[in-house]
Design an enzyme around this catalytic site. Sequence first.
Site, PDB file in Angstrom:
ATOM      1  CG  ASP A 447      -1.788   1.202   1.347  1.00 48.40           C
ATOM      2  OD1 ASP A 447      -2.640   1.382   0.452  1.00 48.40           O
ATOM      3  OD2 ASP A 447      -1.635   1.973   2.319  1.00 48.40           O
ATOM      4  CD  GLU A 500      -2.445   2.416  -3.451  1.00 45.88           C
ATOM      5  OE1 GLU A 500      -3.472   3.082  -3.585  1.00 45.88           O
ATOM      6  OE2 GLU A 500      -1.794   2.394  -2.390  1.00 45.88           O
TER       7      GLU A 500
END
Length: 768
Positions: A447, A500
């Site tokens: 993330d 990401e």
Amino acid sequence: MTVDAPRTRPPAPPSRMPQTAAMHANASSEPARIVTPSRHAGLHPDAVEAIMAANHGDPFAVLGPHEIGPGQWEVRAVLPEARAAAVILGDTRIEMERRHPAGFFVGAFAHDRRPDYRIAVEAWDNTERVRRDPYEFGETLDQDEIHLLRDVGNDAVQRVLGAQGVTIGGIEGFRFAVWAPNARRVSVVGDFNDWDGRRHPMRLWHDGGVWELFIPDLPKGTNYKFEIRGPDGTLLPLKADPVAFASQQPPETASRVNGRPAPRWHDAAWMTGRGKADHRHSPISIYEVHLGSWARVPEEGNRYLTYRELAQRLIPYVKEMGFTHIELLPITEHPFDGSWGYQPVSLFAPTSRFGAPEDFAEFVNAAHEAGIGVLLDWVPGHFPLDAHGLGLFDGTHLYEHADPRQGFHQDWGTYIYNFGRTEVAAFLAANARFWLEEYHLDGLRVDAVASMLYLDYSRRPGEWVPNQYGGNENLDAIDFMRRTNEATYSHAPGTMTVAEESTSWPGVSHPTYTGGLGFGFKWNMGWMHDTLRFIAKDPIHRRYHHNDLTFGLLYAFSENFILPLSHDEVVHGKGSLFGKMPGDRWQKFANLRAYLGFMWGHPGKKLLFMGGEFGQEREWNHNQSLDWHLLEDRFHAGLKDLVRDLNRLYVGTPALHARDTEAAGFQWLVADDADNSVIAWARKGRHEGEIAVVVSNFTPVPRHGYRIGVPAPGYYREAINTDAAAYGGGNVGNYGGVEALCEPSHGQDCSLCLSLPPLGTLIFVREG
């Protein structure tokens, strides 16, 4: 596990020479001779006061067995709960003297060898319990293990720290170890000692900053935390174990004694095959799931499904839908439901919201038995400010940067890890390995990579600190990511890491030896934003935004991309995928079907957030189940069937997946028909003749006799028509397929003459 470690410790001053378990086992069994205690022999009153104030830095110098003269021994213990206490030596009972009104007891006796003893504690309710003394055991760590905690990529963190189930000299218990180098004193507190920091203070390894204590006969499932006195003497809020393997269910915040996971795995066939995986050339279609809201049990207070219930319901659903992988929003233990798991506290513990660690392992087992891979959303980019968490852990900025320009995330109100501190980088890298190796997970989606890469991420001038060269690149984070990726791919072959990353940072999914970051894949955020912007336009205006469809193909092969339609696009007022579509109800469904067909035909692996597959109409809410009742409507059911069929076609058609990341696997057929909002391309497999043709018409006008050049002659079977009546469409199509004619078009020698359905996508597969 069994630890070859000492069970005893030489008397103060502390020595690093171990007293082995074998030596202890050979201690004399002759009856001890009781002696008159001396108030001055080997024990200073100030030491007693410091112990009873929980302010002593070396409890083993005071507590446990100590030889105060030739053949003269004292056993000292802190027993605030005791009305009386005694040392048990074989059949001999030696009453202990209360030396401090708060419960410091001393038993003195003569013995020719280091004693093997128990302590009998008589509580104020006149009950008695006989137990082992933690302070009769010696050091259970060694220097080499301590040094490995600084080795980025090593798995020493989960082997050394936390509450480890060990057996020492035949005695079972748990060894607690925690890194807190600046603490003045650390104690294990929990249900077993009334959360009293005086009763189980720990030993410090000064050269590693690690505190450790073996507590025998401690039951699994016991709640515990660490009580820490900071370097200035301040008593900190009780801290959860950073390497806890299990935790209480929020809103409770204690860690739980569990030991390293030791599940009963029955996925050997999967694990054997995983090591041979070739992800770049394989179909990857990911179903992104928030376990707390995929489905609930309204009849029982809207409770969560457990891991085992999810294994019985979610995994068969994913299998039936044709997805190859499940990606879990973070299930590392986190205190706040509203963070969706993106603000974790216990990175080594599966959240207890859905069951025990063993239950989570059974979920993974079930997925693998069904042929489904499991990915975890992993969050090394930030951590919350909760008092029981990692922030100011030992009274200093241990895990985070001290300077808020580096250590505080303004967007999320969280701390940022100090990636430049070797122990922190090793802690995080070990955690990545932990999930892949200990829980057999098949990959990590990392993330917020962009927030780690840039020192000025979401900051104005003056709010960030440049690197040593004056740039905005976070060199420590870059090194951390590279080394973590190297470690995961080395030690867990066949797994994948996915970034990401929302910027144009070069080489995110390129190998580290070429200067890349070493991720296996990167989310294509640009494609997602461009195409969602296009599809949200009224069809009459789409001709002016045709480049939103085509621009992504300019860089589609610069990285190993995954095309994500993720949870981030259906929250915070963005509405659902269905809600983004323009037009009346029929057009909304047609637009969404055409868009998903376009996505599945586009180069890149696929990811779809739960609910998108059947057209969830409202925005996602983490506090309630998906609206499964919508499947009673034929349009919602038809959309679900389309996604199932898209997955099955994608998985079974090499032309649609084998060269997802290679320019040679793609050929434009129609890129410039903006006026009609028609776009077409060919996809090619790794073998001659493996061809699929994808055509999308993003206007509500059917187009008959639309000619498209194709790369080879043959029969092109209409494998997908998003306008098929079975999916809720109007059934405009090509009667199952078209033969390519030797009529040149679009620079090709052969062509297809097609009927393009309104707001529809067609996927043809060449046969023969």
